[in-house]
Design an enzyme around this catalytic site. Structure first.
Site, PDB file in Angstrom:
ATOM      1  N   SER A  60      55.338  23.979  -0.929  1.00  0.00           N
ATOM      2  CA  SER A  60      54.569  22.765  -1.228  1.00  0.00           C
ATOM      3  C   SER A  60      55.421  21.542  -1.515  1.00  0.00           C
ATOM      4  CB  SER A  60      53.630  23.019  -2.408  1.00  0.00           C
ATOM      5  OG  SER A  60      52.473  23.704  -1.985  1.00  0.00           O
ATOM      6  N   LYS A  63      54.866  18.445   0.528  1.00  0.00           N
ATOM      7  CA  LYS A  63      53.922  17.366   0.231  1.00  0.00           C
ATOM      8  C   LYS A  63      54.622  16.062  -0.139  1.00  0.00           C
ATOM      9  CE  LYS A  63      50.374  20.715  -0.710  1.00  0.00           C
ATOM     10  NZ  LYS A  63      50.161  21.905  -1.520  1.00  0.00           N
ATOM     11  N   SER A 120      48.470  19.998  -6.176  1.00  0.00           N
ATOM     12  CA  SER A 120      49.096  20.552  -4.968  1.00  0.00           C
ATOM     13  C   SER A 120      48.021  21.115  -4.046  1.00  0.00           C
ATOM     14  CB  SER A 120      50.121  21.638  -5.321  1.00  0.00           C
ATOM     15  OG  SER A 120      50.987  21.904  -4.241  1.00  0.00           O
ATOM     16  N   LYS A 222      58.023  17.229  -7.366  1.00  0.00           N
ATOM     17  CA  LYS A 222      57.091  18.201  -6.778  1.00  0.00           C
ATOM     18  C   LYS A 222      57.665  19.603  -6.817  1.00  0.00           C
ATOM     19  CE  LYS A 222      53.213  19.123  -4.741  1.00  0.00           C
ATOM     20  NZ  LYS A 222      53.250  20.474  -5.330  1.00  0.00           N
TER      21      LYS A 222
END
Length: 420
Positions: A60, A63, A120, A222
């Site tokens: 993730s 992202k 997320s 992130k």
């Protein structure tokens, strides 16, 4: 007089260490399957690098590129923060982390970014891709075009959320380049990188990046996890006007990745472990990429030995402690491009401290948000289940958020400066 064979022996030894480290990434020993990188955000100077140019599944952390691509579209005036997007059937079907909105739900770019970075949400990532890129493939092409322009030579993006895909890869080096670009190209939108929590109705969702609430000065960015990648994080923090970016890929759990990222940041801020004998590593873009397949950590991360099921928010600690530097097969030190040692075992994370209230998010247009209907008090008395209708994805709020009518007002989420 030095022995004439010593330089040659030293060179052979260094080659052996380098080869051992590369073998270590594909060996059964979990201690070798990790990448770390610490850089100065302003200059790109590398302060610490370990397996930083080895290809990796980003999960993730992908992202961040979804965010970058979206902000570029806004910068180019192709969309605004108030642009409304619609959740498609394909987006609503995404798993496992999601907002859970029904097909046809509308959400602004501003709210989508907040949901993307905090929750997320994979359904929101696909909503962004399909609405702004025409399709997942079309948006991936935009992501890859941005990656090439930034010099991310080891990255290839297949989707906007980082769910498993064979050719969906990056590296600590490339992710650091991307993190710097987000900071330097979009300073006005920096608050999106450090939203501590969001509120949708009565539902509060906290950021998976636990450093935001536990490490002084943390201000981004992130986390990510899939079985093949292990636990990843791109983290940033600022002290005395100096911002550092730490990247850890392949950790054992969410708790471990946060601790290791904090150790890297702490070492950078206090200059502990500086070694004048180690030559400068230059800037992150000058690190030489390694041509190899990414390690697959599925067995190590998702095997039956885990005490808790692996997931993005797994805070399980490692069963065995590791030294600050890993070892190569045969007991020798693994190859580590390093001019800065992380604090060996130094615990630098404090207890969670909630300093910033959640940012309210909503569906619908900015000037006419969807109402989140609460069950009437008397309904609870007549029928207990009425408080939570079947299929409801988000508990209700008593009031709707105050409408925002201009794109200018939407440029930043409401985040206190206490996060800096």
């Amino acid at each position: 007089m030095p022995h004439p064979s010593r330089p040659r022996r030293l060179s052979l030894a260094l080659l052996g260490i380098f080869a051992g480290a590369l073998l270590g990434l594909t060996s059964a020993g979990r201690a070798h399957a990790e990448a770390q990188l610490l850089i100065d955000a302003a200059t790109g100077k590398v302060l610490h690098a370990e397996n930083a140019t080895y290809p990796w599944y980003p999960a993730s952390v992908t992202k961040l590129m979804t965010l970058y691509t979206t902000l570029r579209l806004i910068q180019d005036k192709k969309i605004t923060f108030d642009t409304v997007m619609t959740v498609t059937k394909n987006a609503a079907a995404q798993q496992p982390t999601k907002m859970g909105f029904k097909v046809g739900t509308q959400v602004t770019v501003d709210n989508a970014i907040k949901m993307l970075m905090v929750k997320s949400a994979n359904d929101i990532a696909v909503t962004i891709a399909e609405n702004l890129g025409g399709s997942i493939e079309g948006f991936a092409d935009m992501m890859n075009a941005n990656a090439r322009r930034l010099g991310m030579t080891q990255s290839n993006f297949v989707n906007p959320n980082g769910l498993p895909a064979e050719n969906h890869v990056s590296s600590a080096r490339d992710l650091a380049i991307l993190a710097r670009a987000l900071i330097n190209e979009f300073p006005q939108d920096d608050a999106y990188l450090h939203v501590h929590a969001i509120r949708y109705g009565n539902r509060i969702m906290r950021n998976y990046n636990s450093l935001l609430d536990r490490y002084p000065g943390a201000d981004g960015m992130k986390t990510g996890f899939i079985c093949a990648s292990g636990y990843n994080v791109v983290a940033s923090a600022t002290r005395n006007g100096r911002r550092l970016i730490a990247i850890v890929l392949g950790s054992y759990s969410g708790a471990t990745r946060a601790q290791k990222a904090a150790q890297l940041l702490e070492s950078g801020f206090d200059n502990s472990g500086l070694n004048w004998l180690t030559p400068s590593l230059g800037t992150v873009d000058k690190l030489a990429p390694i041509d190899a397949p990414p390690p697959n950590l599925r067995d190590e991360m998702c095997g039956g030995h885990r005490r808790k099921p692996p997931s993005e928010d797994n805070q399980e600690e490692e069963v065995t402690s590791e030294a600050a530097t890993s070892t190569a097969p045969g007991g020798g030190p693994a190859f580590m491009l390093s001019s800065l040692k992380p604090g060996a075992g130094k615990f630098v994370l404090g207890p969670p401290v909630e300093t910033v209230p959640p940012v309210t998010v909503f569906t619908g247009p900015a000037n006419h948000p969807d109402p989140v209907v609460a069950a009437a008090p008397h309904a609870k008395k007549k029928k207990k289940v009425a408080a939570k209708p079947a299929g409801e994805t988000a508990p209700a709020a008593a009031t709707s958020p105050k409408p925002k009518t201009t794109a200018k007002k939407q440029t930043k989420p409401k985040v206190s400066s206490a996060t800096q």
